[in-house]
Structure formats: structure tokens, C-alpha cells
Scaffold this motif. Structure first.
Motif, PDB file in Angstrom:
ATOM      1  N   THR A  92      36.839  46.212  40.369  1.00 49.09           N
ATOM      2  CA  THR A  92      37.612  45.005  40.111  1.00 49.09           C
ATOM      3  C   THR A  92      36.730  43.775  40.231  1.00 49.09           C
ATOM      4  OG1 THR A  92      39.577  46.069  41.031  1.00 49.09           O
ATOM      5  CG2 THR A  92      39.629  43.671  40.811  1.00 49.09           C
ATOM      6  N   SER A 151      37.150  34.423  38.562  1.00 44.49           N
ATOM      7  CA  SER A 151      37.864  33.917  37.385  1.00 44.49           C
ATOM      8  C   SER A 151      36.894  33.319  36.362  1.00 44.49           C
ATOM      9  CB  SER A 151      38.893  32.866  37.805  1.00 44.49           C
ATOM     10  OG  SER A 151      38.228  31.772  38.420  1.00 44.49           O
ATOM     11  N   LEU A 171      38.251  38.407  36.173  1.00 46.23           N
ATOM     12  CA  LEU A 171      39.535  38.940  36.634  1.00 46.23           C
ATOM     13  C   LEU A 171      39.860  40.302  36.016  1.00 46.23           C
ATOM     14  CD1 LEU A 171      41.627  35.652  36.681  1.00 46.23           C
ATOM     15  CD2 LEU A 171      40.443  36.762  38.591  1.00 46.23           C
ATOM     16  N   HIS A 185      36.885  40.009  40.874  1.00 44.85           N
ATOM     17  CA  HIS A 185      37.811  39.023  41.436  1.00 44.85           C
ATOM     18  C   HIS A 185      37.460  37.594  41.013  1.00 44.85           C
ATOM     19  CE1 HIS A 185      39.475  42.194  43.977  1.00 44.85           C
ATOM     20  NE2 HIS A 185      38.232  42.561  44.196  1.00 44.85           N
ATOM     21  N   GLN A 199      32.484  38.968  44.868  1.00 50.11           N
ATOM     22  CA  GLN A 199      33.724  39.017  44.096  1.00 50.11           C
ATOM     23  C   GLN A 199      33.812  40.238  43.170  1.00 50.11           C
ATOM     24  OE1 GLN A 199      33.851  34.928  42.456  1.00 50.11           O
ATOM     25  NE2 GLN A 199      35.483  34.562  43.940  1.00 50.11           N
TER      26      GLN A 199
END
Length: 119
Positions: free
Chosen positions: A99, A103, A45, A101, A76
Motif C-alpha cells: 500500500t 497522496s 494512494l 500511503h 509511506q
């Protein structure tokens, strides 16, 4: 007692918020050759901002340099493909953001920086 707990909670939140702002500082990438590739890592994240600088002895401009950020097909992970040119105090640099994404997993973008060199 409730007042102490409440005050502690507010202090903790402010400390975390201040730390999050520090975490948003750009990762400075400097290249002293005609081209450099940087292999980066972003935690779960996470968001990382990158600034690309050339240190070849030739003034870097938008016309004689470039930078691209790549997600390398990792799910992601997203990156702006081509960096944006910025100027600050008459010094230019490239900037892009990647970024993660996910988790759970770290992601590994690469950044290519092309620089001017003297002939």
C-alpha cells in the motif's frame, strides 16, 4: 433537468465503482528460475495485490517455494513481509499486498520469489 443530472451522477458513480473493483485485480508475477526479483511501482494512494507463481516445471508447494514483499525503507509504503500461501483448484500460489500511503509520490516495492527447480 435535476432528474437528468441526478441520473448522470448515479451512472458516473457506478462506473467509477466498477472500475475500482477492476483495479483491485492481482498483479500476476511468474518466475521460471530458482529465484526472481520483481521491481514494482504503485501510484499515489494505491494498493496492489501480488500473486507469485513458479513456472520451473517442478510443482510449486508451500514447502519448496517462498515469496517476500519489501517496502525497501520507503516512507509511506507498507507491504506484508512474508506472503501468504493460497490454493485454488489444487494449484498453489503466494499472495501479498503493498500500500502506498502517499497522496503525491509513486512508491517502488520489490517482491522476491523463490521457486523449486529440478536437479
Amino acid at each position: 433537468m435535476k432528474r437528468i443530472v441526478g441520473t448522470a451522477a448515479i451512472a458516473l458513480a457506478l462506473a467509477f465503482w466498477g472500475g475500482a473493483e477492476v483495479a483491485k485485480a492481482a498483479t500476476e508475477l511468474s518466475c521460471s528460475k530458482a529465484s526472481c526479483t520483481f521491481n514494482e511501482e504503485i501510484g499515489p494512494l494505491g494498493v496492489k495485490h501480488y500473486h507469485g507463481h513458479c513456472d520451473t516445471g517442478v510443482r510449486m508447494t508451500q514447502d519448496n517455494s517462498s515469496m517476500a514483499c519489501h517496502a525497501n525503507g520507503e516512507s509511506q509504503l507498507s507491504c506484508v513481509k512474508h506472503a501468504a500461501w493460497n490454493e485454488y483448484n489444487d494449484v498453489g500460489y503466494w499472495a501479498c499486498t503493498c500500500t502506498n500511503h502517499s497522496s503525491k509520490d509513486d512508491k517502488h516495492p520489490t517482491i522476491d520469489l523463490n521457486c523449486p527447480t529440478s536437479n
